[in-house]
Design a protein around this motif. Structure first.
Motif, PDB file in Angstrom:
ATOM      1  N   ALA A   1       9.429  -4.608  16.173  1.00  0.00           N
ATOM      2  CA  ALA A   1      10.832  -4.408  15.798  1.00  0.00           C
ATOM      3  C   ALA A   1      11.289  -5.336  14.682  1.00  0.00           C
ATOM      4  O   ALA A   1      12.033  -4.916  13.787  1.00  0.00           O
ATOM      5  N   ASP A   2      10.855  -6.605  14.718  1.00  0.00           N
ATOM      6  CA  ASP A   2      11.364  -7.547  13.732  1.00  0.00           C
ATOM      7  C   ASP A   2      10.493  -7.646  12.484  1.00  0.00           C
ATOM      8  O   ASP A   2      10.804  -8.401  11.567  1.00  0.00           O
ATOM      9  N   ILE A   3       9.376  -6.879  12.436  1.00  0.00           N
ATOM     10  CA  ILE A   3       8.544  -6.848  11.219  1.00  0.00           C
ATOM     11  C   ILE A   3       8.167  -5.385  10.944  1.00  0.00           C
ATOM     12  O   ILE A   3       7.049  -4.945  11.257  1.00  0.00           O
ATOM     13  N   PRO A   4       9.084  -4.595  10.405  1.00  0.00           N
ATOM     14  CA  PRO A   4       8.823  -3.164  10.186  1.00  0.00           C
ATOM     15  C   PRO A   4       7.562  -2.887   9.384  1.00  0.00           C
ATOM     16  O   PRO A   4       6.944  -1.828   9.542  1.00  0.00           O
ATOM     17  N   ALA A   5       7.164  -3.827   8.524  1.00  0.00           N
ATOM     18  CA  ALA A   5       5.973  -3.601   7.696  1.00  0.00           C
ATOM     19  C   ALA A   5       4.710  -3.473   8.528  1.00  0.00           C
ATOM     20  O   ALA A   5       3.702  -2.926   8.062  1.00  0.00           O
ATOM     21  N   LEU A   6       4.735  -3.977   9.761  1.00  0.00           N
ATOM     22  CA  LEU A   6       3.559  -3.889  10.629  1.00  0.00           C
ATOM     23  C   LEU A   6       3.564  -2.633  11.491  1.00  0.00           C
ATOM     24  O   LEU A   6       2.610  -2.393  12.236  1.00  0.00           O
ATOM     25  N   ASN A   7       4.640  -1.850  11.407  1.00  0.00           N
ATOM     26  CA  ASN A   7       4.716  -0.648  12.239  1.00  0.00           C
ATOM     27  C   ASN A   7       3.692   0.394  11.805  1.00  0.00           C
ATOM     28  O   ASN A   7       3.393   0.547  10.621  1.00  0.00           O
ATOM     29  N   VAL A   8       3.162   1.105  12.791  1.00  0.00           N
ATOM     30  CA  VAL A   8       2.261   2.242  12.543  1.00  0.00           C
ATOM     31  C   VAL A   8       2.819   3.424  13.319  1.00  0.00           C
ATOM     32  O   VAL A   8       2.978   3.354  14.548  1.00  0.00           O
ATOM     33  N   ASP A   9       3.167   4.494  12.629  1.00  0.00           N
ATOM     34  CA  ASP A   9       3.702   5.681  13.299  1.00  0.00           C
ATOM     35  C   ASP A   9       2.602   6.352  14.114  1.00  0.00           C
ATOM     36  O   ASP A   9       1.498   6.585  13.620  1.00  0.00           O
ATOM     37  N   ALA A  10       2.910   6.674  15.365  1.00  0.00           N
ATOM     38  CA  ALA A  10       1.930   7.305  16.249  1.00  0.00           C
ATOM     39  C   ALA A  10       1.610   8.712  15.771  1.00  0.00           C
ATOM     40  O   ALA A  10       2.485   9.446  15.309  1.00  0.00           O
ATOM     41  N   ALA A  11       0.343   9.096  15.895  1.00  0.00           N
ATOM     42  CA  ALA A  11      -0.078  10.464  15.581  1.00  0.00           C
ATOM     43  C   ALA A  11      -0.090  11.343  16.826  1.00  0.00           C
ATOM     44  O   ALA A  11      -0.209  12.564  16.714  1.00  0.00           O
ATOM     45  N   VAL A  12       0.027  10.722  17.995  1.00  0.00           N
ATOM     46  CA  VAL A  12      -0.059  11.454  19.267  1.00  0.00           C
ATOM     47  C   VAL A  12       1.239  11.320  20.044  1.00  0.00           C
ATOM     48  O   VAL A  12       1.836  10.240  20.101  1.00  0.00           O
ATOM     49  N   GLN A  13       1.672  12.412  20.623  1.00  0.00           N
ATOM     50  CA  GLN A  13       2.765  12.417  21.587  1.00  0.00           C
ATOM     51  C   GLN A  13       2.214  12.941  22.918  1.00  0.00           C
ATOM     52  O   GLN A  13       1.481  13.936  22.938  1.00  0.00           O
ATOM     53  N   VAL A  14       2.555  12.258  24.004  1.00  0.00           N
ATOM     54  CA  VAL A  14       2.073  12.645  25.327  1.00  0.00           C
ATOM     55  C   VAL A  14       3.273  12.865  26.240  1.00  0.00           C
ATOM     56  O   VAL A  14       4.155  12.001  26.338  1.00  0.00           O
TER      57      VAL A  14
ATOM     58  N   ILE B   1      -1.255  16.261  18.833  1.00  0.00           N
ATOM     59  CA  ILE B   1      -1.747  15.359  17.792  1.00  0.00           C
ATOM     60  C   ILE B   1      -1.254  15.856  16.439  1.00  0.00           C
ATOM     61  O   ILE B   1      -1.440  17.032  16.091  1.00  0.00           O
ATOM     62  N   GLY B   2      -0.627  14.977  15.675  1.00  0.00           N
ATOM     63  CA  GLY B   2      -0.225  15.299  14.310  1.00  0.00           C
ATOM     64  C   GLY B   2      -1.372  14.973  13.366  1.00  0.00           C
ATOM     65  O   GLY B   2      -1.644  13.796  13.110  1.00  0.00           O
ATOM     66  N   LEU B   3      -2.049  15.981  12.874  1.00  0.00           N
ATOM     67  CA  LEU B   3      -3.224  15.746  12.035  1.00  0.00           C
ATOM     68  C   LEU B   3      -2.850  15.021  10.747  1.00  0.00           C
ATOM     69  O   LEU B   3      -3.589  14.143  10.287  1.00  0.00           O
ATOM     70  N   ASN B   4      -1.703  15.356  10.170  1.00  0.00           N
ATOM     71  CA  ASN B   4      -1.295  14.717   8.912  1.00  0.00           C
ATOM     72  C   ASN B   4      -1.047  13.228   9.106  1.00  0.00           C
ATOM     73  O   ASN B   4      -1.484  12.408   8.286  1.00  0.00           O
ATOM     74  N   GLN B   5      -0.351  12.866  10.189  1.00  0.00           N
ATOM     75  CA  GLN B   5      -0.083  11.455  10.443  1.00  0.00           C
ATOM     76  C   GLN B   5      -1.373  10.700  10.742  1.00  0.00           C
ATOM     77  O   GLN B   5      -1.568   9.568  10.290  1.00  0.00           O
ATOM     78  N   LEU B   6      -2.274  11.334  11.488  1.00  0.00           N
ATOM     79  CA  LEU B   6      -3.545  10.696  11.801  1.00  0.00           C
ATOM     80  C   LEU B   6      -4.361  10.478  10.526  1.00  0.00           C
ATOM     81  O   LEU B   6      -4.998   9.425  10.356  1.00  0.00           O
ATOM     82  N   HIS B   7      -4.324  11.463   9.626  1.00  0.00           N
ATOM     83  CA  HIS B   7      -5.021  11.315   8.347  1.00  0.00           C
ATOM     84  C   HIS B   7      -4.414  10.184   7.527  1.00  0.00           C
ATOM     85  O   HIS B   7      -5.132   9.399   6.880  1.00  0.00           O
ATOM     86  N   HIS B   8      -3.094  10.062   7.569  1.00  0.00           N
ATOM     87  CA  HIS B   8      -2.419   8.965   6.866  1.00  0.00           C
ATOM     88  C   HIS B   8      -2.837   7.619   7.445  1.00  0.00           C
ATOM     89  O   HIS B   8      -3.053   6.651   6.701  1.00  0.00           O
ATOM     90  N   ASN B   9      -2.949   7.536   8.773  1.00  0.00           N
ATOM     91  CA  ASN B   9      -3.277   6.265   9.427  1.00  0.00           C
ATOM     92  C   ASN B   9      -4.725   5.843   9.216  1.00  0.00           C
ATOM     93  O   ASN B   9      -5.028   4.650   9.151  1.00  0.00           O
ATOM     94  N   LEU B  10      -5.629   6.831   9.135  1.00  0.00           N
ATOM     95  CA  LEU B  10      -7.057   6.513   9.070  1.00  0.00           C
ATOM     96  C   LEU B  10      -7.676   6.743   7.692  1.00  0.00           C
ATOM     97  O   LEU B  10      -8.621   6.044   7.309  1.00  0.00           O
ATOM     98  N   GLY B  11      -7.204   7.765   6.993  1.00  0.00           N
ATOM     99  CA  GLY B  11      -7.678   7.984   5.627  1.00  0.00           C
ATOM    100  C   GLY B  11      -8.941   8.812   5.511  1.00  0.00           C
ATOM    101  O   GLY B  11      -8.945   9.841   4.861  1.00  0.00           O
ATOM    102  N   GLU B  12     -10.016   8.419   6.150  1.00  0.00           N
ATOM    103  CA  GLU B  12     -11.306   9.080   5.967  1.00  0.00           C
ATOM    104  C   GLU B  12     -11.427  10.306   6.872  1.00  0.00           C
ATOM    105  O   GLU B  12     -11.070  10.272   8.044  1.00  0.00           O
TER     106      GLU B  12
END
Length: 375
Positions: free
Chosen positions: A173-186, A235-246
């Motif tokens: 919460a106090d360092i937004p730059a470290l946030n990673v948006d989740a690719a999965v919702q359960v 699973i959001g494939l686009n978000q997962l691709h953004h998070n992992l890249g390869e």
């Protein structure tokens, strides 16, 4: 990737008497849905079970650790690869976190909140100072802090995310730059039918009791229920691709999640109930519009005059999927299912979810479909 792609996972699983996920009273969690009380397992409980299942197939260095003792983890790694003593390693471990701005907790060496960090990320941070560890240990606090500020420590937290951080995200919460948006919702798992809480009254015998003292050494009770659960994740494939890249990393992450989420089971009171089962239905739906939770199939609770709850639940799920496609015209890009039902129910499921396959073939077919999007 320009096309928005979602992978929906629909699971039916029957669980015998169990207390998978307890509330503040120690009883199985519940929810009111469709006007009746249902058994419920929280999304957090099943996400943790999934993460624990990852350990069976993925090396520890490719996974994350959720902890308040990040400085302690850094110190442990420093001590293992240098000649520093405990005090020196702990001092440098704490200094490494200072430039990032992570709030300190009340206990020495602890952060104010849990952090979800990759084991590989922690190793990369240690590598920044391991070669100079003895030199740095001799610096005073001000000089050590100055040296730490010159290192790309924060960058290590923002790069090379492990599979589970990429899937489940990270919130600081106090360092937004470290946030990673989740690719999965359960979703919270819900029983497809009404349930009622039951209680197991038990006693424990003191093995050293004399004949004139036959009483129990302990008396207690455990709440439980049994249920056929509808489980859903997307699973959001686009978000997962953004998070992992390869591409290969993305495909491996999807496959690991589908396998581990399907096979995992929360462990609450596991020794008391031995409740672990496997699903009777796993259906995967690849969509290019939006994720769709099919829990509305069970808004009217399933009853079982004949045939059992699970099979009637499977038919209701198939009907809801067909109804959704017909009403909204959102034909999925790919469907497949694996099941353990008879031929009649298989035919109903096939109308909604395409081809019946083994679970292994389901995963292989999904990978091939996603490969086309990522190419």
């Amino acid at each position: 990737m320009k096309t928005k792609v979602r992978i929906d996972l629909h699971i039916l699983q029957t669980v015998p008497p169990a207390n998978l996920n307890r509330d503040d009273q120690g009883n199985p969690k519940e929810a009111i849905y469709g006007g009746v009380r249902r058994s419920r397992v929280s999304s957090q409980a099943w996400k943790r079970a999934t993460r624990m299942q990852f350990a069976d197939q993925i090396p520890a260095e490719d996974l994350g650790t959720r902890t308040r003792r990040v400085a302690g983890e850094l110190a442990k790694r420093l001590k293992a690869c240098t000649t520093l003593d405990d005090e020196q390693a702990a001092r440098i471990g704490s200094a490494l976190l200072a430039p990032v701005g992570i709030s300190a907790g009340k206990k020495a060496g602890a952060t104010a909140y849990l952090l979800f960090v990759g084991n590989g990320q922690l190793d990369a941070i240690v590598d920044l100072v391991a070669g100079r560890a003895t030199e740095l240990a001799a610096f005073d606090d001000a000089a050590l802090a100055e040296e730490m500020r010159a290192l790309p420590i924060a960058e290590q937290f923002r790069e090379n995310h492990p599979l589970d951080v990429a899937l489940f995200g990270r919130m600081v919460a106090d360092i937004p730059a470290l946030n990673v948006d989740a690719a999965v919702q359960v979703a919270h798992a819900l029983s497809t039918h009404a349930t009622e809480a039951e209680f197991d009254y038990f006693t424990a015998v003191d093995d050293t009791n004399e004949d004139d003292d036959p009483g129990a050494g302990m008396i207690g009770s455990i709440g439980f229920n049994s249920a056929t659960l509808y489980r859903y994740a997307t699973i959001g494939l686009n978000q997962l691709h953004h998070n992992l890249g390869e591409t290969d990393a993305v495909l491996d992450a999807v496959d690991a999640f589908v396998d581990s989420f399907t096979r995992s089971m929360p462990t609450g009171y596991g020794n008391s109930f031995a409740h672990r089962t496997l699903p009777s239905l796993v259906a995967v739906v690849v969509r290019e519009d939006q994720p769709v939770n099919l829990v509305s199939a069970f808004e009217k609770p399933i009853t079982a005059p004949q045939g059992g709850i699970a099979e009637r639940s499977a038919r209701a799920l198939a009907t809801e999927q067909q109804r959704s496609v017909e009403l909204w015209g959102d034909k999925p890009a790919h469907t497949a299912f694996a099941h353990a039902f008879g031929k009649d129910t298989e035919a109903e499921l096939a109308k909604a979810f395409g081809t019946s396959v083994t679970f292994t073939a389901l995963r292989e077919g999904l990978r091939a479909q996603l490969q086309g999007y990522l190419a």
